[in-house]
Design an enzyme around this catalytic site. Sequence first.
Site, mmCIF file in Angstrom:
data_model
loop_
_atom_site.group_PDB
_atom_site.id
_atom_site.type_symbol
_atom_site.label_atom_id
_atom_site.label_comp_id
_atom_site.label_asym_id
_atom_site.label_seq_id
_atom_site.Cartn_x
_atom_site.Cartn_y
_atom_site.Cartn_z
ATOM 1 N N HIS A 1 0.766 -1.269 -0.002
ATOM 2 C CA HIS A 1 0.132 0.037 -0.073
ATOM 3 C C HIS A 1 1.033 1.300 0.025
ATOM 4 O O HIS A 1 1.925 1.225 0.427
ATOM 5 C CB HIS A 1 -1.012 -0.045 1.193
ATOM 6 C CG HIS A 1 -1.949 -1.170 1.048
ATOM 7 N ND1 HIS A 1 -3.143 -0.798 0.233
ATOM 8 C CD2 HIS A 1 -2.228 -2.273 1.703
ATOM 9 C CE1 HIS A 1 -3.868 -2.004 0.304
ATOM 10 N NE2 HIS A 1 -3.357 -2.672 1.270
ATOM 11 N N CYS B 1 5.210 -28.401 -15.054
ATOM 12 C CA CYS B 1 3.872 -27.582 -14.929
ATOM 13 C C CYS B 1 3.898 -26.799 -16.041
ATOM 14 O O CYS B 1 4.726 -26.036 -16.601
ATOM 15 C CB CYS B 1 4.060 -26.778 -13.664
ATOM 16 S SG CYS B 1 2.642 -25.588 -13.873
ATOM 17 N N CYS C 1 1.574 -25.052 -17.452
ATOM 18 C CA CYS C 1 0.814 -23.572 -17.614
ATOM 19 C C CYS C 1 1.819 -22.526 -17.305
ATOM 20 O O CYS C 1 1.793 -21.433 -17.598
ATOM 21 C CB CYS C 1 -0.317 -23.738 -16.731
ATOM 22 S SG CYS C 1 -1.582 -25.055 -17.196
#
Lengths: 421, 491
Positions: free
Chosen positions: B50, B402, B404
């Site tokens: 933030h 993996c 993806c």
Amino acid sequence: MIQEEKYEVAVIGAGAAGLCAATVCASAGRNTLVVDREEHPGGILRQCIHSGFGLRYFKEELTGPEYAERVAEKAERAGVRFRFGTTVVSIRREENGMLAITALSAAEGVRIIRADALILAMGCRERSRGNLAVPGSRPAGVFTAGAAQRLLNIEGILPGKKAVIAGSGDIGLIMARRLTWAGIRVEAVVEIMPYPAGLTRNIVQCLDDFHIPLLLEHSLVNILGHGRVEAVEVAPLSRGVPVTERKFRIDCDTVLFSVGLIPENELSAEAGVELNPATGGPLVDSSYETGVPGIFACGNVLHVHDLADFVSEEAEHAARMVLRRLDGSSGGSGQFPVRVESNLKYVVPNRFLPGCGTRFAFRSLIVCDDGVLEAEQNGKILLSKRFSCVRPAEMLTLELPGSLLKEPGELRFRLRKGEEI
Amino acid sequence: MIYDVAVIGAGVSGASTAWRLSRYQLHTVLLEWRSDVGFGVSKANSGIVHAGFHHPLSTLKARLEIRGNLMFEALQHELGFPFRRTGILVAAFSREEMVTVHKLYEQGIANGVPGMEMCGRERLLQLEKKLNPEVVGGCFAPGGGTIEPYRYVFSLVESATRNGVCLKCDFEVAEASRAEDVWRIRSSSGAEVRARYVVNAAGLFADRVSGIFGAEEFTIRPRKGEEYLLDRSSAARPERVVFPVPGAHSKGVLVIPTAEGTTMIGPTSDAVDDKFDTAASAEQMQRILSHVRNLIPGVSPRDLITSFAGLRPVMDNEDFYIALSEKAPAFVQVAGIQSPGLTASPAIGEYVKDLLKSAGLPLLEKVHFAVELAPRHEVRHESPAALDRLHSGNPAWTHIVCRCEKISEAEIVEAVRKGHTTLDGVKFYTRAGMGRCQGGFCAARIMRIISRETGIPMEELTKKGGNSRLAAGRLGDLPVNTAEVRGGEGA
């Protein structure tokens, strides 16, 4: 050193589509390579140890691994070259116009493979729980049907003891029977539609024969459990919306999702291939060529098929078109668009060449026992064909001979319910 | 042995504290009741750094947030986690909302937020092209950004343990007693740790831990936030973090371009009773979708790949509670670390270190402190030439497990060897299984690698420790009721 090599035809994927397409190309004397990330040919067929394959293509009933073995043997005999354990990470067109793929393997590191023609045959993946945003907690014991099939049939691992299957796709139905044979109790198959998503023969052989309840027009509305699945909640649907006051609990430790398949086109999209939102696969012309010249597609990467046999047939047809291109025939110029109208989800291919016979494949959006598929062009019905059993789960095909497809102009297909319904 | 400090809880606050203490000549132990670090509040986090304009300086959380925000470049340089200063913008859609935006802007200026800017419609659309063109105005803070929160925790703990901190997972604090200025801490499974000072960074359970040590009584109330993740191919991915105008209790539902290329939408903000209730719900998904489509119209449910929910540990006064206990000796409370806790965490570690010093803990800097973690290679970020070099050292670098997320076997083996031996541990450390197929293709392959590396049979592996077993046994273990199994002919 990054190794480089060049072929006339490169095929991505060694499932039914890739193997059959490569066989045709190699048999015609073309220097053909198939690349696959697995160590063995056959793709997902290898984990489909049930029978029912090959009735059309081989005229006998085979298991998935047998079917895979047969098509792989044909490819080897035809002289197809293979690179297994090899993952394609990118496809691009080089400045000189040549297609180049970058592939990685433990055996050989990085390899650049160039080809005059590239055939996409990557198949599809399963939709997951996450794609549907099914509510509830996220414990262990939630699998796609295919992932559970791999665990059981390849690894010899029991995914659980008591299962509920969400969705009535064919893999889910096959798994209902497979789990039962492994001693796992299948409590129910839950389907949101008023009709099953899988083939009728699978409903009979995989559910009815084992007294497994099929809950049509029901939805999985919650998954419970922290470490491992403890239960699911299921609610009946009214006009597509779950009636939560009537929801009920089914105790189980496993949930399988069989809720549809998505063609795997991330590589294709990165290469600039335009996709059809209705199929999730590339838009192709009657040569099965995508919008990127030299890149062709066939099998489940193009559109999800109901039977491996149709995949093989489509792949062979596409490969013959690839050969024509390599022999110097012109590409997609002079082709006209093909569209679907009422009651049809999609049509493949999406363009046609006047004077050239073409087989079209469709998926219906409706269930009916007497349907009429019509081809119309310039306000004229070219051909209509009756189907006695129309189901969204089953592919429809229509062959239009070149003698009927002579004129230029958009071609439209529609599906009507027959008179007596 | 007697540790100088025991830190309870290996989330961002505890990890940051332990890492800070690892610079000094101290024996520190980090106790975590789950099977891996960062698996509580920190894992299911929006991953926002933030900017520092949401809270007034009168709150401790605002002061630590502003200081924490400025520390992230140096931290990233030393620890190498994914972090990007994307900038944060707040989009208003009415005059009334613009009144609140003005207040945020003035608060940001008062807080010393660098580069804070009031924006008209044109400027906002220039900053973020995917924004709903009906926006009327807003404000922009270039110093806000996104981070992968679990990767950040892993890095902190990895650096802390390299510098001598002892990590004990599966250690659930059950009892504590004090004699001769030493705390004796017993776990629910009977293990024991002794330490002179204790830091309570137990997240949602800080109230319970405080009770165990006879310290202050307070209540941590869980407030649930649901999040939905969109595929990296989503056309809706913005350049910046896009906030709506905030409500009374939360900063609203946002669109977040995550540091790893996906897009996240959420979180909701709802009080719940159960500290284990991290279930997602259909109603909230619809709510989130309708909220974020107002910000970025291109968000589509077609791009959803997964959903999750986290719980914020909330104190009644909504502020952080970081203080020396007035009841229990040598005991530091680090409680109520809700948003902006991730942003504040580097400053929290520092603040806790100073509190310990004021309570008499001697702090002598180490002569040899390993400042930087060795850089991690990741296939998805390497050029073909670099990959080929990695391959010649270890062929597992070009074995993709993996598909993806393009994660290699070498990355998975590294995670397992660093102690991440659950499927989720590997997933959060490497991203394997985080992509669009959600582990459909690679879960069994990853299980095989974990099993090979650890010697644990595949069927005994867990998703996230405890009773989260991934399998029920081996084929043949279950009896088959042949009377029930009839038919199935020909197969």
